[in-house]
Every structure is written in structure tokens, then in C-alpha cells.
Motif scaffolding. Structure first.
Motif: not given
Length: 493
Positions: A285-298
């Protein structure tokens, strides 16, 4: 001024409170177990009130044991994902026990939706497969089966959330109803492209939008709390993310293609795929990995339902050992597993199989089988399940991974880690902090409060303790093929 960060690591089996300093060193820790409820076959429940009370107790014990007199604390949370709580907005009381991520009561609904051809729509929006592992089917079940719940929900009288949401709501005396992007992305109700609750998905599961929490980045400030009066002045709640995502951050997997394995009750394998939510390969599956400093990493992710849970079952239910830590010595007292293969599908098979109706099984028992063979087979089952996932990820990201970071209690088992490296044909990197999920929450806490201003500032805080290099073992191919044969027998049946 010295910073002290309390990390709450609320897992499937217990609630840990860990005290970190500003160098991300653990100063003190406490742990309080909570009860597991199995009222019917396939049902797994937790008492959300007990979990909250245990968290407060863990924090109190932490403060009492640490002997710190400074009041410069803040709080962060990492949690078991997908476990869903529904509660009354007016009374603050849950309408039932929480439906745990291992629970399969939503399996029939999920099968129905797949039969109706909803798989592609759900995957395109949420990144997830339709499976009872994710929160949506459990929440729908509660609304449909708890007397009066559906009517209360339609009147806007109920709230829902994953465990982080419940804890934040209670800690802030009901002032904050919020979750983070990572936990939201595991509900099957969140659109990972628009980063909002999705009307089509809410309608599909017949869940009113009024139940849903506000969604924030991982590195946000969520509110303030006195922790039921433990602190004379309110402290900030800053940094929230799911446990597997916390481990991705705690292992400093900030570059595209870097990955980690978390060995817990179940296991999560996750690889950072960057800022684009690409469709996952079959079985993942694809999930949001983490979000920080205004960006989202999957991230691409696969979840295994029973790894550490298998070892706990052997110790608690079968009572073959007093504690899982005793297994390594017995397992290494024999040269191999004696032909025994355990497929621990206690709650079905997770990724890459996604067979929720499969039950666990043991293959290859003979009169020559000893307890040592059985224990070795249990440990090996963890490594085989991880390999099932890592092989799929490696193909999807262009080849064998350079290495993979490991965290969680079972990483202390040297036999398991060495066997894992050999089966993967990839180095397994263990770090100084076993509690990588908690460390990830601490990092997000520091980002939220400006303690660190970039990923580069925290990378040096990661300390590698041991790297397990794969051994040249020609038998590994035969071992793995026999494992796949065992799994295939269950799937075919």
C-alpha cells in the motif's frame, strides 16, 4: 535551557513513557501493559479508558523515577495505528471498546466492497487495499451494531479517532479533536492526494463527516495539557505520528529509497518513495510516510499481523518458555528447524497476501520434532514474512535494497537478526535506540518547537550499534521455498 521530551509510545500491548533529552538520549522509561479482549473469534478489542489511564500512570511513574525537578517538559505521541475509538462528544465515554487493527469483524463488508468493484476507487484515493486491518470497516461496524450509535452519529453527537486522537482529546479536556496525516492515511477514509477526508470514502462506509478529527502535519503543536494535574503548568503536546512512521523518522530514512523494518506485535516494512504518492506494487500500500517543514513524504508499506505476537503467544498461551527472550538459546541448540514451518496467521495473512480468512498452521511435525525446533520455526517465520515484503519492495524500487534499518524488541535476538540478513541477502542495521518509533515522535516534537530546523541537524543523532551481514548459505533458497509452499497450502484451502 535543557529540554526534556516525554514520548508516549502507545502500542498494541502496552503504553510506554520515555524521557528523552535534547540529544535524543533516553533518560528514563516506564511501561504499563493493558488487557487484550477477544470476545468472539476474529474480534480483538482494547479498553480506550484503560489505555488513557495507563498513559497517565506511565507518565507519573516516569516523573517519579527520573527525579527531575525542572518543569521544561513537552509531550509527543506515537501510537498503534488503525485501532479505532468512537465516543460521545458530550460525556467523553467510548460507546464500546476500541476495535483493534488485528480485528477482522469487518472482513465480510470488505469482501462485499471488493466484489462490488470498489477496490480501484479506494486504492486510487486512499492508497490502501480494502481490508479490515484499516479503521473504516471497524467504525462502520460500531455505528451499525451498537444500540443508538447510528442515530447519535447522524445527530453529530459522536466523535471517532485512532488512538492518538483519543489521547489528545482526553489530554486537552476535549478541546482538541485532531490527528496527524500518517494516522489519517491508515483509516481508508483519507485522500492522500488532497490530504483531506474524502467524501466518497466516507459515503462508501456510511460515516458522517462530523465524526472526523482535524488533520495536521506530524510536526504540529496539538495543544496543551497538565496530564491530569501532574504538571503545575500546562505543557505542549507537539509531534504526533503512527508508530511505523515514527520508526521511519527515528531511523532517519529521509532519503528516497531508504527503508526500515519495525519488529513489534506485528511488523511494518516501509520504504521512503519521496514526495509523490505513487501507486504501490501488488500486495503493498501507499501511505503518508511523514510530514514536516511544510512537505509530505510518502512510503510503500507492507504490514505483517503477527511477528512479536507469535513469540508472545508461545510464551503466554502455550507456555513453552517463560518469556520470549528465552527463545534464542533454545532455538540455536538445534542446527535447523527440523522441517517445521509455522505460518502465524492468527488474524489472517497481511501483506503481500491480504487473506483475512486464513487461519494459522504448523507444517512438518514429526515424532522427532522438539520444543527447540518449534521455537526456531517461530523465529524463522518472522524473517520469512519480512522477506516476502522486502522482495516486493526491492523490485518496485529498482533492485535489492542497499541495507535495511531494524528496530523493536526482537532486534535483541541475534539469531533472528542474522537469519534475517541472510534470507534478505541484505545487511540489517540495528541502532542504539530500540524505541525508534518514540525517537521519531521526539524528532517531530523538536521540529514543531524549533529545537531543530532541518533533517540534517538530527541525522548525526542516530547511532548504529551493529550491522548483520548476510551469510553465504546455499540452503536459504530451499528454506524459503518450503515456507512459500506452506503459505500456498493455506491460501489454496
Amino acid at each position: 535551557m535543557d529540554q526534556r521530551i516525554i514520548a508516549i509510545d502507545q502500542s498494541t500491548s502496552s503504553t510506554k513513557a520515555l524521557l528523552f533529552d535534547e540529544q535524543c538520549r533516553i533518560v528514563a522509561r516506564t511501561n504499563v501493559d493493558h488487557k487484550q479482549y477477544y470476545p468472539q473469534t476474529g474480534w480483538v478489542e482494547h479498553d480506550a479508558e484503560e489505555i488513557y489511564n495507563n498513559m497517565i500512570e506511565a507518565i507519573k511513574l516516569l516523573i517519579d523515577n527520573s527525579q527531575f525537578t525542572i518543569d521544561n517538559f513537552s509531550l509527543c505521541i506515537t501510537n498503534q495505528r488503525e485501532t479505532a475509538v468512537v465516543w460521545s462528544k458530550a460525556t467523553g465515554k467510548p460507546i464500546s471498546r476500541a476495535v483493534v487493527w488485528q480485528d477482522t469483524r469487518g472482513a465480510e463488508l470488505c469482501r462485499q466492497l471488493r466484489t462490488e468493484g470498489k477496490t480501484d476507487m479506494v486504492m486510487a484515493k486512499s492508497g490502501l487495499l480494502i481490508d479490515p486491518n484499516f479503521s473504516a470497516s471497524g467504525v462502520k461496524w460500531l455505528l451499525d451494531n451498537i444500540e443508538g450509535a447510528r442515530e447519535q452519529a447522524q445527530r453529530g453527537e459522536l466523535l471517532m479517532g485512532t488512538i492518538d486522537t483519543w489521547l489528545v482529546w482526553r489530554l486537552t479536556d476535549g478541546k482538541v479533536h485532531a490527528t496527524d496525516y500518517t494516522n489519517a492515511s491508515r483509516t481508508m477514509l483519507f485522500n492522500i492526494h488532497s490530504m483531506q477526508w474524502d467524501d466518497d470514502l466516507l459515503q462508501l462506509f456510511d460515516i458522517p463527516r462530523s465524526l472526523m478529527p482535524e488533520v495536521k502535519p506530524c510536526d504540529a503543536i496539538y495543544g496543551e495539557t497538565t496530564c491530569e494535574g501532574l504538571f503545575s503548568n500546562p505543557i505542549q503536546i507537539a509531534g504526533v505520528l503512527g508508530d511505523s512512521h515514527g520508526a521511519l523518522v527515528g531511523q532517519m530514512c529521509f532519503t528516497k529509497g531508504s527503508g526500515k523494518v519495525t519488529y513489534g506485535t506485528g511488523s511494518s516494512v516501509m520504504v521512503n518513495i519521496g514526495e509523490e504518492p505513487k501507486p504501490a506494487p501488488a500486495g503493498l500500500v501507499t501511505s503518508v510516510g511523514y510530514s514536516a517543514f511544510g512537505k509530505t513524504y510518502y512510503g510503500f508499506e507492507g504490514n505483517i499481523y503477527s511477528t512479536g505476537a507469535t513469540l508472545k503467544w508461545i510464551a503466554d498461551q502455550l507456555q513453552l518458555v517463560g518469556h520470549p527472550s528465552e527463545m534464542e538459546a533454545l532455538a540455536t541448540s538445534v542446527d535447523d528447524n527440523g522441517g517445521v514451518y509455522i505460518v502465524p496467521a492468527f488474524s489472517g495473512l497481511g501483506a503481500p497476501w491480504w487473506q483475512s480468512n486464513v487461519k494459522g498452521a504448523v507444517f512438518g511435525l514429526t515424532f522427532a520434532t522438539t520444543k527447540a525446533h518449534f521455537l526456531r520455526a517461530a523465529l524463522e517465520s518472522i524473517a520469512y514474512q519480512i522477506k516476502d515484503l522486502v522482495d516486493v519492495m526491492a523490485r518496485a524500487t529498482g533492485g535489492r535494497l542497499k541495507d535495511i534499518c531494524a528496530d523493536g524488541g526482537p532486534t535483541k535476538n541475534q539469531f533472528l537478526m542474522q537469519f534475517q540478513a541472510t534470507m534478505l541477502e541484505t545487511p540489517v542495521v540495528c541502532t542504539e535506540v530500540d524505541d525508534a518509533s518514540a525517537l521519531g515522535a521526539v524528532i517531530m516534537n523538536g521540529f514543531a518547537r524549533g529545537l531543530w530546523k532541518s533533517f540534517d541537524e538530527v541525522i548525526p543523532l542516530r547511532k548504529v550499534t551493529k550491522v548483520y551481514q548476510p551469510e553465504d548459505d546455499a540452503q536459504r533458497f530451499s528454506f524459503y521455498q518450503q515456507w512459500r509452499n506452506a503459505v500456498n497450502q493455506l491460501i489454496k484451502n
